[in-house]
Design a protein around this motif. Structure first.
Motif, PDB file in Angstrom:
ATOM      1  N   ARG A  47      54.305  39.582  42.671  1.00 61.31           N
ATOM      2  CA  ARG A  47      53.491  39.506  41.453  1.00 61.31           C
ATOM      3  C   ARG A  47      54.191  40.196  40.293  1.00 61.31           C
ATOM      4  NH1 ARG A  47      48.643  42.123  43.603  1.00 61.31           N
ATOM      5  NH2 ARG A  47      48.309  42.770  41.460  1.00 61.31           N
ATOM      6  N   LEU A  48      54.817  41.357  40.566  1.00 57.55           N
ATOM      7  CA  LEU A  48      55.548  42.067  39.522  1.00 57.55           C
ATOM      8  C   LEU A  48      56.736  41.236  39.034  1.00 57.55           C
ATOM      9  CD1 LEU A  48      56.058  44.541  37.759  1.00 57.55           C
ATOM     10  CD2 LEU A  48      57.327  45.549  39.678  1.00 57.55           C
ATOM     11  N   THR A  49      57.440  40.599  39.949  1.00 53.72           N
ATOM     12  CA  THR A  49      58.579  39.758  39.574  1.00 53.72           C
ATOM     13  C   THR A  49      58.128  38.627  38.663  1.00 53.72           C
ATOM     14  OG1 THR A  49      59.722  40.294  41.626  1.00 53.72           O
ATOM     15  CG2 THR A  49      60.439  38.298  40.477  1.00 53.72           C
ATOM     16  N   ARG A  50      57.030  37.983  39.008  1.00 57.11           N
ATOM     17  CA  ARG A  50      56.505  36.896  38.155  1.00 57.11           C
ATOM     18  C   ARG A  50      56.103  37.428  36.780  1.00 57.11           C
ATOM     19  NH1 ARG A  50      54.324  35.023  43.263  1.00 57.11           N
ATOM     20  NH2 ARG A  50      52.399  36.133  42.849  1.00 57.11           N
ATOM     21  N   ARG A  51      55.464  38.605  36.774  1.00 57.04           N
ATOM     22  CA  ARG A  51      55.058  39.199  35.497  1.00 57.04           C
ATOM     23  C   ARG A  51      56.283  39.559  34.656  1.00 57.04           C
ATOM     24  NH1 ARG A  51      52.885  44.721  33.864  1.00 57.04           N
ATOM     25  NH2 ARG A  51      51.887  44.228  31.880  1.00 57.04           N
ATOM     26  N   LEU A  52      57.289  40.147  35.285  1.00 57.82           N
ATOM     27  CA  LEU A  52      58.536  40.463  34.574  1.00 57.82           C
ATOM     28  C   LEU A  52      59.149  39.214  33.960  1.00 57.82           C
ATOM     29  CD1 LEU A  52      60.225  42.938  37.064  1.00 57.82           C
ATOM     30  CD2 LEU A  52      59.725  43.420  34.674  1.00 57.82           C
ATOM     31  N   HIS A  53      59.174  38.135  34.736  1.00 56.49           N
ATOM     32  CA  HIS A  53      59.753  36.883  34.250  1.00 56.49           C
ATOM     33  C   HIS A  53      58.967  36.359  33.043  1.00 56.49           C
ATOM     34  CE1 HIS A  53      62.142  33.251  34.506  1.00 56.49           C
ATOM     35  NE2 HIS A  53      61.032  32.559  34.389  1.00 56.49           N
ATOM     36  N   ARG A  54      57.636  36.381  33.125  1.00 58.17           N
ATOM     37  CA  ARG A  54      56.805  35.892  32.011  1.00 58.17           C
ATOM     38  C   ARG A  54      57.038  36.716  30.752  1.00 58.17           C
ATOM     39  NH1 ARG A  54      52.771  35.799  35.728  1.00 58.17           N
ATOM     40  NH2 ARG A  54      51.852  37.696  34.867  1.00 58.17           N
ATOM     41  N   LEU A  57      63.436  51.892  43.364  1.00 54.58           N
ATOM     42  CA  LEU A  57      64.115  50.612  43.156  1.00 54.58           C
ATOM     43  C   LEU A  57      65.583  50.704  43.533  1.00 54.58           C
ATOM     44  CD1 LEU A  57      62.416  49.458  39.832  1.00 54.58           C
ATOM     45  CD2 LEU A  57      62.042  48.543  42.137  1.00 54.58           C
ATOM     46  N   ASN A  58      66.219  51.827  43.213  1.00 56.51           N
ATOM     47  CA  ASN A  58      67.611  52.015  43.632  1.00 56.51           C
ATOM     48  C   ASN A  58      67.734  51.989  45.144  1.00 56.51           C
ATOM     49  OD1 ASN A  58      68.847  52.167  41.123  1.00 56.51           O
ATOM     50  ND2 ASN A  58      68.620  54.374  40.980  1.00 56.51           N
ATOM     51  N   ALA A  59      66.794  52.626  45.818  1.00 59.20           N
ATOM     52  CA  ALA A  59      66.828  52.641  47.285  1.00 59.20           C
ATOM     53  C   ALA A  59      66.709  51.226  47.847  1.00 59.20           C
ATOM     54  CB  ALA A  59      65.708  53.522  47.834  1.00 59.20           C
ATOM     55  N   LEU A  60      65.924  50.383  47.187  1.00 58.87           N
ATOM     56  CA  LEU A  60      65.743  49.010  47.665  1.00 58.87           C
ATOM     57  C   LEU A  60      66.904  48.094  47.283  1.00 58.87           C
ATOM     58  CD1 LEU A  60      61.948  48.498  46.885  1.00 58.87           C
ATOM     59  CD2 LEU A  60      63.010  48.858  49.121  1.00 58.87           C
ATOM     60  N   THR A  61      67.480  48.304  46.104  1.00 53.29           N
ATOM     61  CA  THR A  61      68.545  47.398  45.653  1.00 53.29           C
ATOM     62  C   THR A  61      69.923  47.802  46.120  1.00 53.29           C
ATOM     63  OG1 THR A  61      68.697  48.584  43.553  1.00 53.29           O
ATOM     64  CG2 THR A  61      67.277  46.641  43.605  1.00 53.29           C
ATOM     65  N   ASP A  79      53.213  46.357  54.620  1.00 55.30           N
ATOM     66  CA  ASP A  79      54.430  45.669  54.157  1.00 55.30           C
ATOM     67  C   ASP A  79      54.079  44.345  53.485  1.00 55.30           C
ATOM     68  OD1 ASP A  79      55.873  47.782  55.152  1.00 55.30           O
ATOM     69  OD2 ASP A  79      56.701  46.690  56.859  1.00 55.30           O
ATOM     70  N   GLY A  80      53.112  43.637  54.027  1.00 56.93           N
ATOM     71  CA  GLY A  80      52.680  42.377  53.428  1.00 56.93           C
ATOM     72  C   GLY A  80      52.098  42.585  52.043  1.00 56.93           C
ATOM     73  N   VAL A  81      51.281  43.625  51.895  1.00 52.82           N
ATOM     74  CA  VAL A  81      50.691  43.944  50.587  1.00 52.82           C
ATOM     75  C   VAL A  81      51.796  44.323  49.607  1.00 52.82           C
ATOM     76  CG1 VAL A  81      49.209  45.594  49.350  1.00 52.82           C
ATOM     77  CG2 VAL A  81      48.431  44.592  51.508  1.00 52.82           C
ATOM     78  N   LEU A  82      52.744  45.164  50.044  1.00 52.68           N
ATOM     79  CA  LEU A  82      53.857  45.552  49.169  1.00 52.68           C
ATOM     80  C   LEU A  82      54.686  44.341  48.747  1.00 52.68           C
ATOM     81  CD1 LEU A  82      55.074  48.854  50.869  1.00 52.68           C
ATOM     82  CD2 LEU A  82      54.009  48.626  48.617  1.00 52.68           C
ATOM     83  N   ALA A  83      54.951  43.456  49.684  1.00 53.68           N
ATOM     84  CA  ALA A  83      55.727  42.249  49.362  1.00 53.68           C
ATOM     85  C   ALA A  83      54.992  41.413  48.316  1.00 53.68           C
ATOM     86  CB  ALA A  83      55.980  41.434  50.626  1.00 53.68           C
ATOM     87  N   GLU A  84      53.683  41.268  48.476  1.00 54.55           N
ATOM     88  CA  GLU A  84      52.893  40.501  47.498  1.00 54.55           C
ATOM     89  C   GLU A  84      52.901  41.184  46.133  1.00 54.55           C
ATOM     90  OE1 GLU A  84      50.865  37.616  45.673  1.00 54.55           O
ATOM     91  OE2 GLU A  84      51.709  37.496  47.691  1.00 54.55           O
ATOM     92  N   GLN A  85      52.797  42.512  46.119  1.00 50.86           N
ATOM     93  CA  GLN A  85      52.843  43.242  44.849  1.00 50.86           C
ATOM     94  C   GLN A  85      54.195  43.064  44.163  1.00 50.86           C
ATOM     95  OE1 GLN A  85      51.715  47.036  46.573  1.00 50.86           O
ATOM     96  NE2 GLN A  85      49.843  47.078  45.356  1.00 50.86           N
ATOM     97  N   LEU A  86      55.259  43.108  44.928  1.00 51.19           N
ATOM     98  CA  LEU A  86      56.599  42.910  44.354  1.00 51.19           C
ATOM     99  C   LEU A  86      56.744  41.500  43.794  1.00 51.19           C
ATOM    100  CD1 LEU A  86      58.797  44.822  46.952  1.00 51.19           C
ATOM    101  CD2 LEU A  86      58.439  45.429  44.539  1.00 51.19           C
TER     102      LEU A  86
END
Length: 153
Positions: free
Chosen positions: A20-27, A141-145, A11-18
């Motif tokens: 990082r993806l959020t930051r990349r999406l923003h950039r 993503l739908n399952a999470l959101t 879960d910690g690894v997944l949270a970190e990946q999410l």
């Protein structure tokens, strides 16, 4: 069966990946929006105002509540979009003390360009994935959101 420690680690690894993806999406989104002279926050506000198009335009307080920010933050965003002639402040005909935010023709044209920029950003992010992987990702993503927020004290 996984142990609690292994689950916490995964879960910690997944949270970190999410994150990082959020930051990349923003950039990437910011990069695609820069030529339009619109920030990601202004883009979000402009899209929100457009959802009221045809209905009664939103008040600043409506926008702040929907964006989950303080009213002062909305004022700054509206100021920038008003300078770009994308929105205008208009007094409410029923209560002159209330200011409503209306989308302008320039704002509608900017929204069309924003949609193209967002599509280009999404294509850039999703380029490594196959169509099948994109479909699976969409479902995940739908399952999470779509999970209702937990209420806590």
């Amino acid at each position: 069966m996984r142990t609690a420690s292994e689950t916490d680690s995964t879960d910690g690894v997944l949270a970190e990946q999410l994150l990082r993806l959020t930051r990349r999406l923003h950039r990437i989104q910011k990069h695609h929006l820069e030529p339009l002279g619109i920030t990601p926050a202004q883009s979000r506000l402009l899209r929100l105002v457009s959802h009221y198009d045809g209905d009664e335009p939103p008040r600043m307080a409506d926008l702040a509540a929907r964006l989950e920010v303080v009213p002062r933050a909305v004022t700054t965003l509206v100021d920038g979009l008003e300078d770009a002639e994308c929105v205008r402040r208009a007094p409410d005909p029923a209560n002159r003390r209330v200011i409503r935010i209306e989308l302008t023709d320039t704002g509608r044209a900017t929204l069309r360009r924003l949609r193209n920029a967002r599509t280009a950003a999404a294509e850039e992010i999703l380029a490594p994935l196959t169509a099948e992987q994109r479909e699976v990702l969409g479902g995940l993503l739908n399952a999470l959101t779509d999970v209702p927020m937990e209420r806590s004290c």
